[in-house]
Enzyme design. Structure first.
Site, PDB file in Angstrom:
ATOM      1  N   ILE A  37       3.410  -0.647  11.646  1.00  0.00           N
ATOM      2  CA  ILE A  37       4.139  -0.442  10.094  1.00  0.00           C
ATOM      3  C   ILE A  37       3.060  -0.580   9.077  1.00  0.00           C
ATOM      4  O   ILE A  37       3.728  -0.409   7.970  1.00  0.00           O
ATOM      5  CB  ILE A  37       5.413  -1.357   9.944  1.00  0.00           C
ATOM      6  CG1 ILE A  37       4.983  -2.920  10.443  1.00  0.00           C
ATOM      7  CG2 ILE A  37       6.481  -0.910  11.235  1.00  0.00           C
ATOM      8  CD1 ILE A  37       6.015  -3.957  10.218  1.00  0.00           C
ATOM      9  N   GLY A  38       1.993  -1.137   9.426  1.00  0.00           N
ATOM     10  CA  GLY A  38       0.812  -1.530   8.225  1.00  0.00           C
ATOM     11  C   GLY A  38      -0.218  -1.879   8.319  1.00  0.00           C
ATOM     12  O   GLY A  38      -0.349  -2.133   9.840  1.00  0.00           O
ATOM     13  N   LYS A  79       1.537  -9.930  12.915  1.00  0.00           N
ATOM     14  CA  LYS A  79       0.309  -9.374  12.228  1.00  0.00           C
ATOM     15  C   LYS A  79      -0.760 -10.187  13.193  1.00  0.00           C
ATOM     16  O   LYS A  79      -0.750 -11.242  13.590  1.00  0.00           O
ATOM     17  CB  LYS A  79       0.372 -10.132  10.855  1.00  0.00           C
ATOM     18  CG  LYS A  79      -0.759  -9.878   9.907  1.00  0.00           C
ATOM     19  CD  LYS A  79      -0.686 -10.363   8.535  1.00  0.00           C
ATOM     20  CE  LYS A  79      -1.611  -9.946   7.638  1.00  0.00           C
ATOM     21  NZ  LYS A  79      -1.422 -10.308   6.188  1.00  0.00           N
ATOM     22  N   GLY A  86      -4.346  -3.540   7.028  1.00  0.00           N
ATOM     23  CA  GLY A  86      -5.136  -4.025   5.940  1.00  0.00           C
ATOM     24  C   GLY A  86      -6.494  -3.700   6.632  1.00  0.00           C
ATOM     25  O   GLY A  86      -6.839  -3.126   7.363  1.00  0.00           O
ATOM     26  N   ASP A 109      -3.494 -12.664  -4.993  1.00  0.00           N
ATOM     27  CA  ASP A 109      -3.574 -11.171  -4.780  1.00  0.00           C
ATOM     28  C   ASP A 109      -2.107 -10.825  -5.135  1.00  0.00           C
ATOM     29  O   ASP A 109      -1.455 -10.323  -4.521  1.00  0.00           O
ATOM     30  CB  ASP A 109      -3.760 -11.019  -3.485  1.00  0.00           C
ATOM     31  CG  ASP A 109      -4.042  -9.320  -3.322  1.00  0.00           C
ATOM     32  OD1 ASP A 109      -4.340  -8.694  -4.429  1.00  0.00           O
ATOM     33  OD2 ASP A 109      -3.997  -8.902  -2.201  1.00  0.00           O
ATOM     34  N   PHE A 156      -8.452  -6.183   7.513  1.00  0.00           N
ATOM     35  CA  PHE A 156      -8.975  -7.133   8.475  1.00  0.00           C
ATOM     36  C   PHE A 156      -7.735  -7.220   9.495  1.00  0.00           C
ATOM     37  O   PHE A 156      -7.906  -8.093  10.447  1.00  0.00           O
ATOM     38  CB  PHE A 156      -9.218  -8.357   8.095  1.00  0.00           C
ATOM     39  CG  PHE A 156     -10.430  -8.688   7.094  1.00  0.00           C
ATOM     40  CD1 PHE A 156     -11.569  -7.992   7.490  1.00  0.00           C
ATOM     41  CD2 PHE A 156     -10.228  -8.740   5.853  1.00  0.00           C
ATOM     42  CE1 PHE A 156     -12.840  -8.051   6.857  1.00  0.00           C
ATOM     43  CE2 PHE A 156     -11.172  -8.761   5.083  1.00  0.00           C
ATOM     44  CZ  PHE A 156     -12.603  -8.454   5.498  1.00  0.00           C
TER      45      PHE A 156
END
Length: 397
Positions: A26-27, A49, A29, A144, A31
């Site tokens: 679903i995603g 994750k 980044g 962030d 790293f």
């Protein structure tokens, strides 16, 4: 790079049972990757994750931060359920979290088509601020803050304005208080840039050590983007609709002319293909929180311009326009001096000055909206005065 996990795979820590069955990716980044998983014990959906590389321990660090936030009672940080190393994946660290809803960046474009109604923006901005307050109270700064890192909770909220916007992605989070003394850690003389160019504060651009104020600058830029639909230093402003009022046209001085190849009705198939590629690249930059293709130096320059001329940042609300006009001379020197001194006055004196300022505005300003807008600005001072009055009354009891 091939996905670390595959659909149907069951994730198992080095010590523990295989409990989390992968459903889909679903995603992703730089790293780590994020996958939807099924809890085989409870049949509930969660998110996992996992690090892309075993030698980059960003997920492990984030897991530690989230565990500490949970222990401190932070309600609007994503909740974690388990974490550990996967021996058969080279020792990569993973963590299992709640599976939440769509992020604010996607909702802003999909539900509202860009700009958000002011009433909804106020409600969403307040719950975002509450999430940051919880992290700060636990001793951490996020570093962030951007719309993509706020997600809807619950995922099926009837409206984004009714959701509790939950803060995610603490991979860059840093502790700012000392565990022993609970005092602030001394700022470093110079710090590397951390965060997203679009939403980073001027302090961050200048390589100053970040603190809570920089999270709040990120929140403020998020709020301005919600209301306006974009930011002055974003390249996507060029592709927005033509201004419909005089306020919007002020942004034109901050931006280069639109590229003709991106205009509607391109002449050739090659131009259309180029435009499509540019749009895809632009979308990727936006999802990463980038500055719309502008250099960091150009983004910083435009942020500095907006500090000097706040009406360039928020154009759809009359208040900044009128306040800016008042600052340019609509107030007498005596009134301007009183405003500057208001914060340091005693409660009774400050209340008298506020009343005098209202008379000054009512008699000296032609436009009543300007007076109302300025009253909103000094309302912050009045709120501080009220608190000092309450504190003093409490002490006298």
């Amino acid at each position: 790079m091939a996905p670390v996990l595959k659909a149907g795979e069951v994730v198992q820590a080095e010590r523990g049972e295989g409990r989390w069955q992968v459903e889909r990716k679903i995603g992703e980044g730089q790293f780590s990757g994020v996958y939807a998983v099924l809890d085989l014990r409870t049949q509930q959906q969660r998110a996992i994750k996992i690090e892309k590389r075993a030698d980059v321990r960003t997920v492990r660090q984030e897991y530690r931060v989230l565990k500490r936030l949970a222990a401190a009672g932070c309600k609007q940080a994503v909740r974690v359920h388990e974490g550990g190393e996967m021996a058969h994946k080279g020792g990569r660290f993973f963590m299992v979290m709640d599976l939440l809803g769509t992020n604010l960046s996607t909702v802003r474009r999909g539900v509202w088509g860009g700009a958000v109604e002011l009433t909804d923006a106020k409600v969403i901005g307040a719950t975002m601020l509450k999430a940051l307050e919880g992290a700060h109270a636990a001793g951490y700064i996020h570093r962030d803050v951007k719309p993509a890192n706020f997600v809807m909770n619950p995922p099926d909220a009837p409206s984004p304005a009714y959701a509790c916007w939950t803060l995610v992605d603490f991979g860059l989070a840093r502790q700012y208080v000392d565990d022993a003394s609970r005092g602030h850690l001394a700022p470093r003389a110079e710090a590397a840039f951390r965060g997203s160019t679009t939403y980073a504060s001027v302090n961050c651009h200048n390589h100053e050590d970040q603190s809570r104020r920089d999270d709040l600058w990120g929140w403020f830029y998020c709020l301005a983007e919600l209301i306006e639909g974009t930011l002055p230093w974003r390249g996507d402003r060029e592709a927005a609709q033509a201004p419909t009022n005089t306020h919007d046209s002020q942004h034109a001085v901050l931006l280069p002319s639109p590229d003709g190849s991106q205009a509607a009705g391109c002449g050739s198939g090659q131009q259309a293909q180029q435009a499509q590629q540019q749009a895809q690249q632009q979308q990727q930059v936006q999802q990463q929180g980038g500055g719309g293709g502008l250099s960091k130096e150009a983004v910083l320059q435009r942020k500095l311009e907006c500090l000097e001329q706040p009406q360039l940042l928020v154009t759809s609300i009359p208040c900044p326009q009128y306040v800016f006009a008042l600052r340019q001379g609509a107030l007498s020197e005596a009134a301007a001096t009183a405003c500057r001194q208001l914060r340091g006055l005693e409660p009774a004196e400050a209340a008298g000055v506020v009343c005098w300022l209202l008379d000054e505005l009512a008699s000296g300003v032609d436009h009543l909206p300007a007076a109302a807008a300025f009253c909103e600005e000094i309302a912050a001072f009045a709120a501080g005065t009220a608190k000092r009055c309450h504190d003093r009354a409490t002490r006298q009891r």
